[in-house]
Motif scaffolding. Structure first.
Motif, PDB file in Angstrom:
ATOM      1  N   GLU A 127      73.449 -12.590  14.480  1.00 31.89           N
ATOM      2  CA  GLU A 127      73.196 -11.170  14.583  1.00 31.89           C
ATOM      3  C   GLU A 127      72.026 -10.845  15.136  1.00 31.89           C
ATOM      4  O   GLU A 127      71.810  -9.765  15.946  1.00 31.89           O
ATOM      5  N   GLU A 128      70.769 -11.488  14.793  1.00 27.98           N
ATOM      6  CA  GLU A 128      69.696 -11.202  15.539  1.00 27.98           C
ATOM      7  C   GLU A 128      69.795 -11.652  17.091  1.00 27.98           C
ATOM      8  O   GLU A 128      69.212 -10.635  17.762  1.00 27.98           O
ATOM      9  N   ALA A 129      70.218 -12.256  17.496  1.00 27.49           N
ATOM     10  CA  ALA A 129      70.353 -12.659  18.783  1.00 27.49           C
ATOM     11  C   ALA A 129      71.286 -11.729  19.466  1.00 27.49           C
ATOM     12  O   ALA A 129      71.014 -11.118  20.526  1.00 27.49           O
ATOM     13  N   ARG A 130      72.251 -11.097  18.919  1.00 37.14           N
ATOM     14  CA  ARG A 130      73.254 -10.027  19.329  1.00 37.14           C
ATOM     15  C   ARG A 130      72.331  -8.834  19.527  1.00 37.14           C
ATOM     16  O   ARG A 130      72.541  -8.015  20.337  1.00 37.14           O
ATOM     17  N   ILE A 131      71.348  -8.496  18.461  1.00 38.34           N
ATOM     18  CA  ILE A 131      70.820  -7.324  18.385  1.00 38.34           C
ATOM     19  C   ILE A 131      69.673  -7.323  19.832  1.00 38.34           C
ATOM     20  O   ILE A 131      69.365  -6.240  20.378  1.00 38.34           O
ATOM     21  N   ARG A 132      69.223  -8.620  19.772  1.00 39.21           N
ATOM     22  CA  ARG A 132      67.921  -8.680  21.055  1.00 39.21           C
ATOM     23  C   ARG A 132      68.846  -8.556  22.233  1.00 39.21           C
ATOM     24  O   ARG A 132      68.228  -7.676  23.170  1.00 39.21           O
ATOM     25  N   LYS A 133      69.989  -9.269  22.367  1.00 38.78           N
ATOM     26  CA  LYS A 133      70.778  -8.857  23.662  1.00 38.78           C
ATOM     27  C   LYS A 133      71.069  -7.404  23.940  1.00 38.78           C
ATOM     28  O   LYS A 133      71.098  -6.994  24.976  1.00 38.78           O
ATOM     29  N   GLN A 134      71.363  -6.855  22.584  1.00 41.63           N
ATOM     30  CA  GLN A 134      71.813  -5.392  22.758  1.00 41.63           C
ATOM     31  C   GLN A 134      70.702  -4.515  23.272  1.00 41.63           C
ATOM     32  O   GLN A 134      70.686  -3.567  24.169  1.00 41.63           O
ATOM     33  N   LEU A 135      69.553  -4.592  22.693  1.00 43.58           N
ATOM     34  CA  LEU A 135      68.448  -4.197  22.974  1.00 43.58           C
ATOM     35  C   LEU A 135      67.959  -4.226  24.526  1.00 43.58           C
ATOM     36  O   LEU A 135      67.418  -3.213  25.118  1.00 43.58           O
TER      37      LEU A 135
END
Length: 207
Positions: A72-80
């Motif tokens: 989830e943290e990786a997904r959020i970083r990618k989304q940001l």
């Protein structure tokens, strides 16, 4: 007795979830209980087996939760990162569109000034021609009493007015063409920005 905890134990210990560290504490406590002389070995073995099963389930769940959190943290970083990239590209596109608009406005202003200057020149030439042909010519040899030999001022002025109107229409046509070209470029730039935003807005896909 030496306790072999392996390499990089401190880092592995700090990176481990709380449930994993707690399972190690529980194991050590049970080992300490085993070392007590009053401990019932058979009962201890039975309790240890059940405790190990429970601990394994807790450890598996802890690592599953940790993996989900990291994903989830990786997904959020990618989304940001995608949002920032899209925002930067949109800002650059808007700056480009603004610069293009300013350039087009300057060109349009320059063309308008040029056409106005041309119109003024035409007006001045028409005025000069009108003044020249509106005067009675000083030629004694011309018999103004003869209608056939008289210069038709009305016809000359009418012809000059036709030329004036034709030149004004050509100037207005040139201005209208410049305005239409400017509008078409702005529409094309806006369409390119909308297409780009729609194409790059799908950044919420699963990792």
């Amino acid at each position: 007795m030496a306790l072999n905890v392996g390499q990089d134990f401190k880092k592995r210990w700090l990176d481990a979830p709380n449930a994993v560290r707690q399972s190690f504490f529980d194991d050590l406590n049970r080992i300490c209980d085993l070392l007590q002389p009053s401990t019932n070995i058979e009962k201890w073995i039975d309790n240890d087996r059940r405790a190990l099963q429970v601990a394994q389930l807790q450890v598996d769940q802890a690592y599953a939760d940790l993996k989900a959190q990291l994903l989830e943290e990786a997904r959020i970083r990618k989304q940001l990162a995608l949002e920032k990239s899209l925002a930067d590209k949109r800002a650059k596109q808007q700056a480009y569109n603004l610069q293009l608009q300013q350039d087009e406005l300057q060109q349009f202003y320059a063309q308008t000034q040029s056409l106005n200057a041309l119109r003024q020149v035409i007006d001045d030439e028409i005025a000069q021609q009108s003044q020249r042909y509106s005067k009675n010519p000083e030629y004694p040899a011309i018999d103004f009493s003869n209608p056939r030999s008289r210069i038709q001022d009305d016809e000359i002025l009418s012809e000059l007015e036709s030329v004036r109107l034709r030149l004004e229409l050509e100037a207005e046509t040139s201005i209208e063409e410049a305005v239409n070209a400017f509008r078409n470029k702005l529409k094309a730039a806006a369409k390119d920005e909308i297409d780009y935003i729609l194409e790059n807005s799908k950044f919420s896909a699963e990792i």
